[in-house]
Design a protein around this motif. Structure first.
Motif, short mmCIF file in Angstrom:
data_model
loop_
_atom_site.label_atom_id
_atom_site.label_comp_id
_atom_site.label_asym_id
_atom_site.label_seq_id
_atom_site.Cartn_x
_atom_site.Cartn_y
_atom_site.Cartn_z
N LEU A 138 -8.13 -5.15 -14.68
CA LEU A 138 -8.93 -6.45 -15.11
C LEU A 138 -8.87 -7.68 -14.20
N PHE A 139 -10.05 -7.84 -13.76
CA PHE A 139 -10.10 -9.42 -13.27
C PHE A 139 -10.56 -10.53 -14.20
N THR A 140 -9.94 -11.50 -14.45
CA THR A 140 -10.16 -12.32 -15.49
C THR A 140 -9.99 -13.72 -15.21
N SER A 141 -10.62 -14.59 -15.86
CA SER A 141 -10.43 -16.26 -15.49
C SER A 141 -10.13 -16.89 -16.76
N ASN A 142 -10.13 -15.89 -17.91
CA ASN A 142 -9.84 -16.49 -19.17
C ASN A 142 -8.43 -17.17 -19.33
N PRO A 143 -7.12 -16.74 -18.84
CA PRO A 143 -5.97 -17.36 -19.10
C PRO A 143 -5.77 -18.55 -18.20
N CYS A 144 -4.94 -19.52 -18.80
CA CYS A 144 -4.38 -20.31 -17.88
C CYS A 144 -2.78 -20.28 -18.49
N ILE A 145 -1.98 -20.46 -17.31
CA ILE A 145 -0.69 -20.34 -17.26
C ILE A 145 -0.02 -21.76 -17.06
N PRO A 146 0.78 -22.32 -18.05
CA PRO A 146 1.47 -23.60 -18.12
C PRO A 146 2.16 -23.81 -16.85
N ASN A 147 1.87 -24.95 -16.00
CA ASN A 147 2.62 -25.30 -14.65
C ASN A 147 2.24 -24.30 -13.75
N LEU A 164 -8.13 -23.34 -15.82
CA LEU A 164 -8.26 -21.71 -15.77
C LEU A 164 -7.90 -21.23 -14.58
N ASP A 165 -7.14 -20.28 -14.45
CA ASP A 165 -6.94 -19.41 -13.12
C ASP A 165 -7.74 -18.12 -13.14
N LEU A 166 -7.68 -17.58 -11.88
CA LEU A 166 -8.12 -16.38 -11.76
C LEU A 166 -7.14 -15.15 -11.45
N LEU A 167 -7.11 -14.65 -12.38
CA LEU A 167 -5.90 -13.44 -12.52
C LEU A 167 -6.31 -11.89 -12.29
N SER A 214 -17.74 -17.58 -13.75
CA SER A 214 -17.73 -18.54 -14.54
C SER A 214 -16.19 -18.77 -15.23
N TYR A 215 -15.99 -20.27 -15.34
CA TYR A 215 -14.52 -20.64 -16.12
C TYR A 215 -14.90 -21.30 -17.34
N SER A 216 -15.24 -20.24 -18.37
CA SER A 216 -15.69 -21.08 -19.48
C SER A 216 -15.04 -20.67 -20.65
N VAL A 217 -13.99 -19.78 -20.95
CA VAL A 217 -13.28 -19.50 -22.08
C VAL A 217 -11.98 -19.69 -21.38
N GLY A 218 -10.98 -20.18 -22.43
CA GLY A 218 -9.67 -20.61 -22.18
C GLY A 218 -8.74 -19.83 -23.15
N ASN A 219 -7.79 -19.15 -22.79
CA ASN A 219 -6.57 -18.57 -23.50
C ASN A 219 -5.24 -18.97 -22.67
N ASN A 220 -4.10 -19.46 -23.58
CA ASN A 220 -3.08 -19.65 -22.86
C ASN A 220 -2.06 -18.60 -22.93
N LEU A 221 -1.72 -18.28 -21.48
CA LEU A 221 -0.84 -17.02 -21.33
C LEU A 221 0.77 -17.75 -21.18
N ALA A 222 1.16 -17.74 -22.40
CA ALA A 222 2.59 -18.58 -22.43
C ALA A 222 3.23 -17.97 -23.51
N ALA A 254 -5.03 -19.91 -8.20
CA ALA A 254 -4.67 -20.89 -9.01
C ALA A 254 -5.41 -22.30 -8.60
N ARG A 255 -5.95 -22.55 -9.77
CA ARG A 255 -6.84 -23.82 -9.44
C ARG A 255 -6.09 -25.28 -9.71
N PRO A 256 -6.54 -26.36 -9.05
CA PRO A 256 -7.09 -26.33 -7.61
C PRO A 256 -6.41 -25.70 -6.67
N GLY A 257 -7.06 -25.48 -5.42
CA GLY A 257 -6.36 -24.84 -4.36
C GLY A 257 -6.33 -23.27 -4.41
N GLY A 258 -5.81 -22.58 -3.43
CA GLY A 258 -5.81 -21.26 -3.51
C GLY A 258 -4.49 -20.50 -3.58
#
Length: 258
Positions: A138-147, A164-167, A214-222, A254-258
């Motif tokens: 699965l290639f997904t931009s849904n999650p964001c990871i704290p820090n 959001l990050d690309l995982l 697109s980065y349009s849906v957010g879920n916390n991976l925490a 990991a946004r911003p940057g690569g």
């Protein structure tokens, strides 16, 4: 002469008793040897299982690292993070309308030059075979990871999509492999249970969970205990979505940057 009884010879009785004692001793020693060999075999088998799991874990991370490096090279050539396409011949739903030619296709020799790999069945926990994304990457931009990337704490990636990050995720892998992944990256103490996500890591819709530009849906991976904070690669236990199971994740961008 009449009182002599050969059946009552003390030396023969003593010899008979000694033979029985040696037989009993041999039986006890044989039993102890059998137990020792059995325990040794179990230890060797367990050691072999762990080594095989570690080899798989290392293979997963090498593959993910290769994808990350290719994406980085594509971006240095001017491909935007929203243009990256994971379109491949194995899965539908990854077509990215923002990708106008082969230069932004990760799985094309003119783009990232990578090959999509279906996870072997030996990597997977078949108890979850009926669930979404089983047996795929699965290639997904849904999650964001704290820090990680642009998401500090506190934060709310359901509101601020810039976090959001690309995982890359390999869902529903075997627990033994999950444990070895976390040992290799130093996530938690050695052999500790993988941290559990405290909610949903990605969207409920199969296609929405897949990255298409697109980065349009957010879920916390925490995790509730904060074990996943600042962790860009590792393995976690699912909670509500994905439901249960163990999941390898690797941050490609990991946004911003690569």
């Amino acid at each position: 002469m009449g009182d002599h009884n050969p059946t009552k010879n003390p030396s023969r009785a003593s010899e008979s008793g000694s033979v029985i004692w040696f037989i009993l001793l041999a039986v006890v020693l044989l039993a102890a040897l059998t137990v020792t060999i059995s325990r040794s075999s179990d230890t060797v088998e367990q050691s072999g299982d762990r080594e095989r799991a570690r080899i798989v874990a290392s293979d997963m991370m090498r593959y993910a690292k290769g994808l990350e490096q290719s994406i980085s090279q594509m971006r240095h050539r001017g491909i935007g993070e929203n243009e990256i396409s994971f379109e491949n011949s194995f899965l539908s739903g990854y077509e990215n309308a923002r990708c106008g030619d082969t230069s932004c296709l990760l799985f094309d020799k003119e783009g990232g030059g990578q090959a999509y790999r279906e996870p072997p069945t030996a990597w997977l926990d078949n108890a979850h075979s009926a669930k979404d994304h089983f047996g795929t990457i699965l290639f997904t931009s849904n999650p964001c990871i704290p820090n990680v990337g642009n998401y500090g704490e506190p934060g709310n990636c359901a509101v601020d999509v810039s976090t959001l990050d690309l995982l890359m995720v390999i869902p529903f892998i075997r627990e033994s492999i999950c444990l070895e992944i976390n040992r290799l990256v130093g996530l938690g103490t050695g052999g500790a249970a993988p941290p559990q996500d405290d909610s949903a890591a990605w969207d409920n819709s199969v296609n929405t969970a897949r990255f298409t530009g697109s980065y349009s849906v957010g879920n916390n991976l925490a995790s509730a205990g904060g074990e996943l904070s600042g962790v860009s690669v590792g393995c976690f236990e699912g909670d509500t979505r994905p439901s249960g199971g163990y999941h390898f994740f690797y941050t490609l961008v990991a946004r911003p940057g690569g």
